[in-house]
Design a protein around this motif. Structure first.
Motif, PDB file in Angstrom:
ATOM      1  N   PHE A 138      -8.040  11.285 -49.546  1.00  0.00           N
ATOM      2  CA  PHE A 138      -6.967  12.082 -48.955  1.00  0.00           C
ATOM      3  C   PHE A 138      -5.831  11.207 -48.435  1.00  0.00           C
ATOM      4  O   PHE A 138      -6.061  10.154 -47.833  1.00  0.00           O
ATOM      5  CB  PHE A 138      -7.491  12.927 -47.786  1.00  0.00           C
ATOM      6  N   ASN A 139      -4.611  11.684 -48.649  1.00  0.00           N
ATOM      7  CA  ASN A 139      -3.421  11.065 -48.066  1.00  0.00           C
ATOM      8  C   ASN A 139      -2.662  12.143 -47.305  1.00  0.00           C
ATOM      9  O   ASN A 139      -2.301  13.173 -47.883  1.00  0.00           O
ATOM     10  CB  ASN A 139      -2.516  10.482 -49.165  1.00  0.00           C
ATOM     11  N   ILE A 140      -2.439  11.953 -46.008  1.00  0.00           N
ATOM     12  CA  ILE A 140      -1.689  12.931 -45.220  1.00  0.00           C
ATOM     13  C   ILE A 140      -0.207  12.732 -45.519  1.00  0.00           C
ATOM     14  O   ILE A 140       0.412  11.780 -45.047  1.00  0.00           O
ATOM     15  CB  ILE A 140      -1.962  12.778 -43.707  1.00  0.00           C
ATOM     16  N   CYS A 141       0.354  13.624 -46.328  1.00  0.00           N
ATOM     17  CA  CYS A 141       1.744  13.437 -46.760  1.00  0.00           C
ATOM     18  C   CYS A 141       2.735  13.923 -45.712  1.00  0.00           C
ATOM     19  O   CYS A 141       3.827  13.375 -45.596  1.00  0.00           O
ATOM     20  CB  CYS A 141       1.992  14.107 -48.107  1.00  0.00           C
ATOM     21  N   TRP A 142       2.391  14.973 -44.968  1.00  0.00           N
ATOM     22  CA  TRP A 142       3.178  15.362 -43.800  1.00  0.00           C
ATOM     23  C   TRP A 142       2.334  16.231 -42.881  1.00  0.00           C
ATOM     24  O   TRP A 142       1.339  16.819 -43.291  1.00  0.00           O
ATOM     25  CB  TRP A 142       4.500  16.040 -44.151  1.00  0.00           C
ATOM     26  N   SER A 143       2.754  16.247 -41.608  1.00  0.00           N
ATOM     27  CA  SER A 143       2.000  16.948 -40.574  1.00  0.00           C
ATOM     28  C   SER A 143       2.993  17.617 -39.634  1.00  0.00           C
ATOM     29  O   SER A 143       3.883  16.952 -39.099  1.00  0.00           O
ATOM     30  CB  SER A 143       1.125  15.943 -39.816  1.00  0.00           C
ATOM     31  N   MET A 144       2.858  18.933 -39.432  1.00  0.00           N
ATOM     32  CA  MET A 144       3.820  19.694 -38.644  1.00  0.00           C
ATOM     33  C   MET A 144       3.122  20.492 -37.544  1.00  0.00           C
ATOM     34  O   MET A 144       1.942  20.831 -37.660  1.00  0.00           O
ATOM     35  CB  MET A 144       4.600  20.654 -39.552  1.00  0.00           C
ATOM     36  N   GLN A 145       3.894  20.808 -36.490  1.00  0.00           N
ATOM     37  CA  GLN A 145       3.310  21.505 -35.353  1.00  0.00           C
ATOM     38  C   GLN A 145       3.591  23.001 -35.343  1.00  0.00           C
ATOM     39  O   GLN A 145       3.104  23.713 -34.465  1.00  0.00           O
ATOM     40  CB  GLN A 145       3.825  20.899 -34.044  1.00  0.00           C
ATOM     41  N   SER A 146       4.374  23.505 -36.284  1.00  0.00           N
ATOM     42  CA  SER A 146       4.667  24.938 -36.307  1.00  0.00           C
ATOM     43  C   SER A 146       4.790  25.428 -37.743  1.00  0.00           C
ATOM     44  O   SER A 146       5.059  24.648 -38.662  1.00  0.00           O
ATOM     45  CB  SER A 146       5.965  25.247 -35.553  1.00  0.00           C
ATOM     46  N   GLY A 147       4.612  26.732 -37.903  1.00  0.00           N
ATOM     47  CA  GLY A 147       4.745  27.322 -39.223  1.00  0.00           C
ATOM     48  C   GLY A 147       6.138  27.163 -39.796  1.00  0.00           C
ATOM     49  O   GLY A 147       6.311  26.869 -40.979  1.00  0.00           O
ATOM     50  N   ARG A 148       7.141  27.356 -38.956  1.00  0.00           N
ATOM     51  CA  ARG A 148       8.521  27.238 -39.429  1.00  0.00           C
ATOM     52  C   ARG A 148       8.839  25.814 -39.866  1.00  0.00           C
ATOM     53  O   ARG A 148       9.492  25.590 -40.887  1.00  0.00           O
ATOM     54  CB  ARG A 148       9.483  27.684 -38.329  1.00  0.00           C
ATOM     55  N   ASP A 149       8.367  24.825 -39.083  1.00  0.00           N
ATOM     56  CA  ASP A 149       8.577  23.430 -39.474  1.00  0.00           C
ATOM     57  C   ASP A 149       7.868  23.131 -40.794  1.00  0.00           C
ATOM     58  O   ASP A 149       8.370  22.370 -41.625  1.00  0.00           O
ATOM     59  CB  ASP A 149       8.050  22.489 -38.391  1.00  0.00           C
ATOM     60  N   ALA A 150       6.700  23.742 -40.977  1.00  0.00           N
ATOM     61  CA  ALA A 150       5.937  23.508 -42.205  1.00  0.00           C
ATOM     62  C   ALA A 150       6.650  24.088 -43.419  1.00  0.00           C
ATOM     63  O   ALA A 150       6.671  23.466 -44.488  1.00  0.00           O
ATOM     64  CB  ALA A 150       4.543  24.111 -42.072  1.00  0.00           C
ATOM     65  N   VAL A 151       7.232  25.274 -43.276  1.00  0.00           N
ATOM     66  CA  VAL A 151       7.980  25.867 -44.389  1.00  0.00           C
ATOM     67  C   VAL A 151       9.154  24.970 -44.761  1.00  0.00           C
ATOM     68  O   VAL A 151       9.417  24.717 -45.944  1.00  0.00           O
ATOM     69  CB  VAL A 151       8.474  27.284 -44.022  1.00  0.00           C
ATOM     70  N   GLU A 152       9.846  24.455 -43.744  1.00  0.00           N
ATOM     71  CA  GLU A 152      10.979  23.553 -43.999  1.00  0.00           C
ATOM     72  C   GLU A 152      10.509  22.273 -44.685  1.00  0.00           C
ATOM     73  O   GLU A 152      11.144  21.793 -45.635  1.00  0.00           O
ATOM     74  CB  GLU A 152      11.678  23.223 -42.679  1.00  0.00           C
ATOM     75  N   ALA A 153       9.388  21.712 -44.198  1.00  0.00           N
ATOM     76  CA  ALA A 153       8.859  20.487 -44.804  1.00  0.00           C
ATOM     77  C   ALA A 153       8.423  20.731 -46.244  1.00  0.00           C
ATOM     78  O   ALA A 153       8.638  19.887 -47.124  1.00  0.00           O
ATOM     79  CB  ALA A 153       7.681  19.968 -43.980  1.00  0.00           C
ATOM     80  N   TYR A 154       7.825  21.893 -46.484  1.00  0.00           N
ATOM     81  CA  TYR A 154       7.395  22.238 -47.844  1.00  0.00           C
ATOM     82  C   TYR A 154       8.600  22.313 -48.782  1.00  0.00           C
ATOM     83  O   TYR A 154       8.590  21.731 -49.867  1.00  0.00           O
ATOM     84  CB  TYR A 154       6.641  23.564 -47.830  1.00  0.00           C
ATOM     85  N   HIS A 155       9.643  23.019 -48.361  1.00  0.00           N
ATOM     86  CA  HIS A 155      10.831  23.150 -49.199  1.00  0.00           C
ATOM     87  C   HIS A 155      11.485  21.786 -49.431  1.00  0.00           C
ATOM     88  O   HIS A 155      11.966  21.501 -50.532  1.00  0.00           O
ATOM     89  CB  HIS A 155      11.830  24.111 -48.552  1.00  0.00           C
ATOM     90  N   HIS A 156      11.491  20.948 -48.393  1.00  0.00           N
ATOM     91  CA  HIS A 156      12.080  19.613 -48.538  1.00  0.00           C
ATOM     92  C   HIS A 156      11.281  18.778 -49.535  1.00  0.00           C
ATOM     93  O   HIS A 156      11.861  18.089 -50.387  1.00  0.00           O
ATOM     94  CB  HIS A 156      12.119  18.911 -47.178  1.00  0.00           C
ATOM     95  N   SER A 157       9.954  18.847 -49.444  1.00  0.00           N
ATOM     96  CA  SER A 157       9.125  18.046 -50.351  1.00  0.00           C
ATOM     97  C   SER A 157       9.278  18.510 -51.794  1.00  0.00           C
ATOM     98  O   SER A 157       9.276  17.692 -52.715  1.00  0.00           O
ATOM     99  CB  SER A 157       7.653  18.106 -49.922  1.00  0.00           C
ATOM    100  N   ILE A 158       9.439  19.817 -51.996  1.00  0.00           N
ATOM    101  CA  ILE A 158       9.634  20.344 -53.350  1.00  0.00           C
ATOM    102  C   ILE A 158      10.993  19.910 -53.893  1.00  0.00           C
ATOM    103  O   ILE A 158      11.121  19.484 -55.046  1.00  0.00           O
ATOM    104  CB  ILE A 158       9.527  21.881 -53.355  1.00  0.00           C
TER     105      ILE A 158
END
Length: 228
Positions: free
Chosen positions: A37-57
């Protein structure tokens, strides 16, 4: 298959979402310490996670092979996070985790397109469940039936329509969060810097998207969707 990743080559990219900083750090340390496993990103809220997901894509940088999310989070629950991503994504498994009993949340997990629910304090079991999903095998519900694959869940959510919170603008979400705290229209206007008329417009739009007939009903619906 959920992923084309070869476990004998590069480690799987894992995204973590948990509003408890201590728990998130604990999961990062344990899971990130496992060679697969490699932790590619870690977020503290759902909204931050959606933003991180879109950024990674968008950047094709550290695109997660699996998303592991807490269920109860301020502003956007793990279920709403899952529905938002699953509506767009038909291949990345999303695993919900909780410190409490998971069976009461199983229906919400299924309805919002998750591929499983596991206890976050059972780390070895959590890691095994992650390996199962990443190898293309399903996790089983309490009745022994498998969870939907990402593709099955994606197609079902497309048929049902866009999740309510996903369809709301950031301003509408912010105003509904303040409404849920019991603030008046005037106070919300002061907090946001908008006019009272603009705040009323945001509330009206949110009511329509939440299919609520009143402000109180909209607040109740918002609270159910964002807070467990």
């Amino acid at each position: 298959m959920y992923t084309n990743m070869n476990p004998d080559s590069e480690p799987w990219n894992i995204a973590l979402v948990d509003n408890d900083a201590l728990v998130r750090s604990y999961l990062e340390t344990y899971l990130g310490g496992l060679p697969e496993f490699n932790i590619c990103w870690s977020m503290q809220s759902g909204r931050d996670a959606v933003e991180a997901y879109h950024h990674s894509i968008a950047c094709t940088n550290c695109v997660p092979d699996l998303i592991v999310t807490d269920l109860s989070m301020h502003g956007m629950s793990g279920f709403e996070l899952c529905a938002t991503i699953r509506f767009e994504n038909d291949h990345t498994p999303i695993l919900g985790c909780s410190s409490y009993m998971i069976e009461p949340y199983e229906r919400d997990a299924v309805n919002n397109g998750m591929q499983g629910l596991l206890l976050k304090n059972e780390l070895a079991q959590l890691a095994d469940g992650m390996r199962t999903l990443l190898s293309g095998q399903p996790l089983l519900k309490s009745n022994g039936m498998p969870y939907e694959t990402p593709q099955q869940a994606h197609e079902r959510l497309l048929m049902q329509g866009k999740p309510a919170i996903m369809s709301m603008s950031p301003n509408e979400q912010a105003v509904m969060e303040l409404c849920s705290e019991g603030l008046s229209t005037r106070t919300i206007a002061e907090e946001t810097g908008d006019s009272e008329s603009t705040v009323k417009t945001y509330i009206s739009r949110a009511m329509r998207k939440l299919r609520a007939k009143s402000r109180a009903e909209a607040v109740a619906s918002w609270s159910r969707k964002t807070k467990l």
